[in-house]
Scaffold this active site. Structure first.
Site, short mmCIF file in Angstrom:
data_model
loop_
_atom_site.label_atom_id
_atom_site.label_comp_id
_atom_site.label_asym_id
_atom_site.label_seq_id
_atom_site.Cartn_x
_atom_site.Cartn_y
_atom_site.Cartn_z
N GLY A 115 0.79 -1.22 0.00
CA GLY A 115 0.00 0.00 0.00
C GLY A 115 0.82 1.27 0.00
CG ASP A 148 -1.10 9.49 2.69
OD1 ASP A 148 -0.28 8.56 2.91
OD2 ASP A 148 -1.24 10.45 3.47
CG ASP A 297 0.60 -8.61 6.64
OD1 ASP A 297 -0.06 -9.21 7.51
OD2 ASP A 297 0.89 -7.41 6.72
#
Length: 589
Positions: A115, A148, A297
């Protein structure tokens, strides 16, 4: 190709080959924004998101050397900060983001993915082999969810410093080659107080042979019974086989070459991952490192320390040490790390599914704890300078040391360092007089009685604690059952220690602590004496012991306050703070 590179710089001549994108399915969608990505291991990043006026904060000479680069190569290139922050495309790189899932705090969370990380490609170094190159904090990817895609200077400094500190300690880790900050700001709440402040966007250039993780194989999982979520490539066993082949052929070539039978090859691979994971967590435990977020993860398929978030090195030894403020139940506490790693390996086995033999995978998982304990004991013996013999009582000697450190609030790193000063046992010398000096040094860095009272205060809510204590009077049988549960047992132990502390004073406590330490050090010296069997020169054994202890017990670790000092200085524009005793701190190792 050669002629076009004649005037290029070392950075612009990096030999990218990007094998992962060539061998694994890639999502080429031009759809903007975050989305579920089926049938792919990577997604291409179509547009870069440049920083505003990027500038270098730090470089790691030893990490850059893995790419056959020098600090001068990076600093002399006027476009260096842009290249190494993902603001400008490095020739030969192919920006992408990796798709993976994960079990977070024990629950399957579905698709996660990179991300805030952008894969640039893989560089083949003539000297150091192949390295995947990433930029962390370079902007939004298809996996950013509500984020973001940016990282701030504070978290980037922590990742940079700890990556290089772990590597310097000899612990397998991803590497951090450079750190860039900028005049682009994002809003963050650093204290989780509800007050957001602007912070500088910053980017770490990360290196590893691969960033593939346990969660990379979880994208193929079907619907989870508890969370109701499934992997984006659920049921795509063909892609799972492709990913597994890629990992084994590329990163475990000896296993690939040794096994012609697929199932046997896969089992050998799973056993090797288990071994590397067991060794890694043993190394963590032996330097007092707590990862903080051991989700599937964040577990490397290569046995590397991966993703530095709310990590912490213990100061005073505390088996219940938790460095992640959001981990309210202590799932990822220091003492829980080995069992959590085994749990994560079980989730990896489930994700690999029919690629493994179920019974054999269970047997490999059963090997984890004894394998971990063997690695742990081996390192701990080195930390105590016990190099010639392995004795059954060593395990008890070590556990009693840790219990004593906990009871006295001893500093984990400093205590082991001080034990090298324990004199070799000599006949005819008074035990107390001989060991008194080193015991006094240990006691100097132990906790005061007031600090111990705070440390031993029960963390359970007063109402819950009152109910349990009432149960002891009204229903002893039920109390016995409840008291045996780990959480309650821990609270009752704290209460017992606190009661003892409340019934003593500082002078009496120090006398007791001194007696306890003298008793343990005397046991340790008797064990040291058995290292000498008369077949080797005693002076050589003494020298070997000191050399081993001083090379195994770090003098300095990245304590939280050290990192915080560097962060506070850097946020004021001063990059000269020296967190690890180096004249130029953020140019480590």
């Amino acid at each position: 190709m050669e002629s076009s590179q004649c005037g290029s710089t070392a950075l612009e001549r990096l030999p990218f080959n990007n094998t992962a994108l060539n061998k694994l399915p890639v999502d080429d969608s031009k759809e903007p924004g975050c989305r579920t990505v089926p049938a792919a291991c990577f997604s291409r990043i179509r547009a870069l998101q440049p920083l505003v006026r990027p500038t270098f904060v730090a470089q790691s000479q030893s990490a850059l050397a893995l790419l056959d680069l020098t600090v001068q190569d990076v600093l002399s290139n006027p476009l260096g900060p842009e290249y190494l922050s993902g603001s400008r495309l490095l020739p030969g790189s192919e920006p992408a983001a990796h798709c993976y899932c994960g079990h977070q705090f024990g629950l399957f969370a579905g698709q996660l993915g990179d991300g805030a990380v952008m894969y640039l490609g893989e560089v083949e170094s003539g000297t150091h082999g192949r390295w995947e190159v990433q930029v962390k904090g370079a902007g939004v990817t298809p996996y950013s969810r509500d984020g973001d895609g940016r990282k701030v200077l504070r978290s980037s400094i922590r990742e940079f410093l700890c990556s290089e500190a772990m590597a310097a300690l000899g612990i397998p880790s991803t590497r951090a080659a450079s750190l860039v900050t900028s005049d682009l700001y994002v809003s963050r709440d650093p204290l989780n107080s509800g007050r957001r402040v602007p912070e500088r966007c910053s980017v770490v250039l990360r290196l590893a042979p691969s960033f593939i993780r346990f969660g990379s194989f979880e994208i193929f999982l079907g619907r989870d019974d508890f969370s109701g979520l499934q992997g984006p490539s659920a049921g795509r066993h063909d892609i799972r086989a492709q990913l597994l082949d890629y990992v084994i052929e590329t990163f475990y070539p000896c296993i690939q070459q040794t096994h012609s039978n697929r199932k046997n090859r896969n089992m050998a691979f799973f056993r090797e991952v288990m071994m590397r994971t067991a060794k890694l967590v043993a190394q963590w435990q032996c330097v007092g490192f707590c990862h903080g977020v051991l989700n599937t993860d964040n577990m490397s398929i290569l046995g590397l320390t991966l993703d530095y978030g709310p990590f912490g090195f213990m100061d005073r030894f505390d088996p219940d040490f938790v460095c992640n403020t959001s981990d309210k139940k202590g799932r990822y506490s220091y003492q829980a790390q080995p069992s959590v790693c085994r749990w994560n390996l079980a989730r990896l086995a489930e994700a690999l599914g029919s690629e493994l033999d179920v019974a054999q995978a269970g047997a490999v998982l059963d090997e984890f704890t004894p394998t971990y304990e063997a690695f742990y004991l081996c390192i701990m013996r080195k930390k105590l300078g016990l190099v010639r013999k392995e004795e059954a009582e060593d395990r008890e000697l070590i556990s009693d040391l840790l219990r004593l450190m906990h009871d006295t609030g001893a500093d984990f790193t400093n205590t082991f360092r001080l034990l090298s000063r324990v004199p070799w046992p000599e006949e005819g010398h008074s035990e107390r007089a001989t060991v008194g000096q080193v015991v006094d040094l240990i006691l100097e860095q132990c906790a005061s009685i007031e600090e111990l009272k705070v440390a031993n205060k029960p963390t359970m809510k007063d109402r819950e604690l009152a109910m349990i204590l009432s149960m002891a009077q009204t229903n002893p049988v039920m109390f016995g059952m409840v008291a045996d549960t780990p959480g309650v047992s821990q609270q009752l132990e704290r209460m017992g220690r606190l009661k003892e502390l409340l019934e003593t004073d500082q002078d009496e406590l120090k006398r007791k602590q001194r007696d306890d330490w003298i008793r343990w050090v005397s046991r340790y010296r008797r064990r040291l004496a058995r290292e000498y069997d008369g077949t080797v020169d005693l002076s050589l054994i003494k020298k070997e012991r000191l050399s081993l202890m001083n090379s195994t017990n770090p003098r300095i670790v990245l304590r939280n306050y050290i990192a915080q000092n560097a962060i506070q200085a850097a946020e004021k524009g001063d990059f000269s703070e020296s967190p690890l005793g180096h004249p130029h701190p953020l140019k480590l190792v």
